[in-house]
Design an enzyme around this catalytic site. Structure first.
Site: not given
Ligand code: HAS
Ligand code: CU
Length: 545
Positions: A221, A225, A372-374, A437-438
């Site tokens: 995890h 980050y 999700h991760f793509h 998947r996989r």
């Molecule tokens: Fe995830 C699975 C939960 C973030 C990558 N994640 C994965 C896997 C990868 C991955 C690679 O709880 C698969 C692993 C595998 O092969 O099995 N993930 C989360 C949560 C977050 C999260 C809670 N993941 C990421 C990030 C990744 C990433 C970042 C890569 C860089 N993820 C999971 C969970 C799994 C999971 C479970 C397991 C699933 C399973 O069952 O296998 C949080 O960090 C997300 C928080 C993000 C936000 C968004 C904030 C938005 C921002 C943009 C602002 C935009 C602006 C644009 C200002 C709350 C900062 C302006 C727009 C205008 C319109 C002007």
């Molecule tokens: Cu995670």
């Protein structure tokens, strides 16, 4: 700040960035081929099949492209903001790290292509790869540690000679990113060295599977980050300068990074919610901590909106969203990372769904997670890295980004977003329909209802083709950046807005923050680990391919 880059530092950075892009290209080829091989459209020599390609794709893109790019980028910023050049010892550590990682990468890729490590990028036991695969991974990790030490060294020396001063934001963030990495990789290092290497050599017969997966996700995890934080460095520090605005708040930015350090490690169980052998209580605890680590991302979103709005209003924008029009849409250095931010809104929302226990039961092990991760790493992070490349390579090589390459960078971004829309969109949807998947083939595919999945697979393949074209455009841009017209390119470092509060000194008390992180890790992991030692059934290894 138009100071030229120290040539020796430039070489080190460029070596990392170019290696990263070669890995990305090869990983992209593997990604393209895996679909065609799975559907039987082509056959490759030496029996290279879907799972070999999927392993190569995951390792090259998720592990190698990211790590090289990140280390190169952090070294560039640390050199630029901490004294204008690297200390000889930091540079040396960077090079030793580079070569150690490269030896590991080459061994790893060969072993994968020989079909001796078809275990995917998460290498779950009891699938058993050749010991050389694990040794290769260990070399990559050790190499990255050395590079991390180089960054710490540069930072500590700067602090000694600049007593009482607040460190530059870029350098501060690099230190947090590398600290997070060093603490997290201890888990995977223990897994590989203590469990997997002796077992794959046959020195021990069995492996404790739950323990190995727990150690993996303790690392896995925070790994995500480690990919995200350098993108956040670009969003916080670089983007304000590129648009001509200011950083909303230096202290808020630092605080969000500290929260990542504290909360991104003790949360690995959210990848193991559906696994037996871990009590519900500890899963629940780690899910609560997972929700804590969402906060710094929300802070980041808030801060970015503030930067954009303040900038727009300073240019005379009116109304609620008038500032939106003021942003430099035609600048690829802005547009690519911006699209990354935009995509991160649904991508992050998907993550929150994953982390919720009941919903995880619906999506776990389906293509939803691949979707999700793509979006997260392969779009938000990747597009940001591409945006960085458009000024970083010219800055190092003493050249400029031409108008033509800038336009191509915008086209590349659009191409990437369209490709991902089709690919990741269908992955999410078909995942909800239960598509695993996989897997190259399952007996589900023989069921009449599986026909429902087919159109999504076609859309995924079309998305994949568009992405591959995007990759070729990118390769062309990188090639051209290396040969562009001579000139000066600025290293864009933003300044804090006037009136922002002063940065509190305690944000730089590393002992305190690392101490709290360690306490949280011990709290979240000690009892579950004791449980795993006492109760787990061990397994022999399997070569499933
Ligand atoms: Fe995830 C699975 C939960 C973030 C990558 N994640 C994965 C896997 C990868 C991955 C690679 O709880 C698969 C692993 C595998 O092969 O099995 N993930 C989360 C949560 C977050 C999260 C809670 N993941 C990421 C990030 C990744 C990433 C970042 C890569 C860089 N993820 C999971 C969970 C799994 C999971 C479970 C397991 C699933 C399973 O069952 O296998 C949080 O960090 C997300 C928080 C993000 C936000 C968004 C904030 C938005 C921002 C943009 C602002 C935009 C602006 C644009 C200002 C709350 C900062 C302006 C727009 C205008 C319109 C002007
Ligand atoms: Cu995670």
């Amino acid at each position: 700040m138009k100071q030229p880059f120290d040539r020796r530092d430039g070489k080190l950075v460029l070596a990392h960035i170019l290696f990263a892009f070669v890995a990305l290209l090869l990983g992209g080829v593997a990604g393209m081929l895996q679909g065609t091989v799975r559907s039987g459209m082509i056959t490759l020599p030496a029996n290279i099949g879907y799972y070999e390609l999927l392993t190569a794709h995951g390792v090259l893109m998720a592990l190698i492209f990211t790590t090289y790019f990140i280390i190169g980028f952090l070294y560039s910023g640390v050199s630029h903001t901490l004294g204008g050049k690297l200390l000889p010892s930091a540079r040396k550590l960077g090079w030793i790290g580079y070569w150690t990682m490269s030896v590991g990468t080459v061994i790893g890729v060969i072993v994968i292509l020989l079909g001796k490590a078809t275990v995917l990028y998460t290498f779950y036991a009891p699938m058993k790869a050749s010991p050389w695969f694990y040794i290769a991974l260990a070399l990559v990790v050790v190499g990255s540690w050395l590079s991390g030490f180089g960054i710490f060294r540069q930072y500590m020396t700067w602090r000694k000679t600049n007593k009482g001063k607040v460190s530059p934001l870029f350098a501060y963030m690099s230190v947090v990113t590398m600290l997070l990495w060093q603490i997290a990789t201890i888990g995977v290092a223990v897994e590989v060295v203590v469990q997997l290497i002796p077992w794959s050599f046959g020195w021990v017969d069995t492996v404790n599977v739950v323990l190995s997966r727990t150690l993996f996700w303790y690392f896995g995890h925070p790994l995500v980050y480690f990919w995200l934080l350098p993108a956040y460095i670009c969003w916080y520090v670089i983007i304000p300068k590129i648009i001509g605005g200011k950083i909303f708040s230096d202290s808020l930015a630092r605080m969000s990074f500290i929260l990542f350090l504290l909360f991104s490690i003790p949360v690995g169980f959210h990848h193991q919610l559906m696994e037996p052998g871990i009590s519900g209580f500890w899963k629940y605890t780690q899910v609560v901590l997972t929700f804590m680590v969402i906060i710094p991302s929300l802070m980041t979103a808030f801060s970015l909106f503030a930067t954009f709005e303040l900038y727009g209003r300073s240019k005379g924008a009116k109304g609620l969203f008038g500032w939106f029009k003021m942003l430099p849409w035609k600048d690829a250095r802005f547009f690519a990372p911006f699209m990354g931010m935009l995509v991160f809104i649904p991508a992050g929302a998907g993550g929150i769904i994953n982390a919720s226990n009941q919903m995880n039961a619906v999506v776990h092990n389906t293509l939803w997670v691949t979707g999700h991760f793509h979006l997260t790493v392969a779009t938000s992070v990747a597009l940001t890295f591409f945006g960085i490349t458009y000024w970083l390579i010219p800055h190092i090589t003493g050249r400029v980004l031409t108008a033509r390459m800038n336009r191509l960078g915008i086209a590349q971004t659009i191409c990437w977003c369209i490709g991902m829309f089709f690919m990741s969109g269908s992955m999410h949807t078909v995942g909800l329909l239960g598509d695993p998947r996989r897997t190259a083939y399952t007996t589900y595919d023989d069921h009449p209802d599986a026909i429902l999945w087919m159109p999504y697979h076609v859309a995924m393949a079309i998305g994949g083709m568009i992405l591959f074209i995007g990759l070729l455009i990118l390769a062309y841009i990188v090639y051209n950046l290396m040969r562009g017209p001579k000139g000066e390119t600025e290293y864009p470092i933003g300044e804090t807005a006037e009136g922002a509060e002063e940065t509190p000194r305690y944000l730089e008390r590393w002992g305190l923050w690392v101490g709290i992180a360690v306490v949280l890790i011990l709290f979240a992991y000690t009892l579950p680990l004791i449980d795993m030692f006492q109760t787990t059934v061990k397994s022999p290894g399997y070569v499933t391919w």
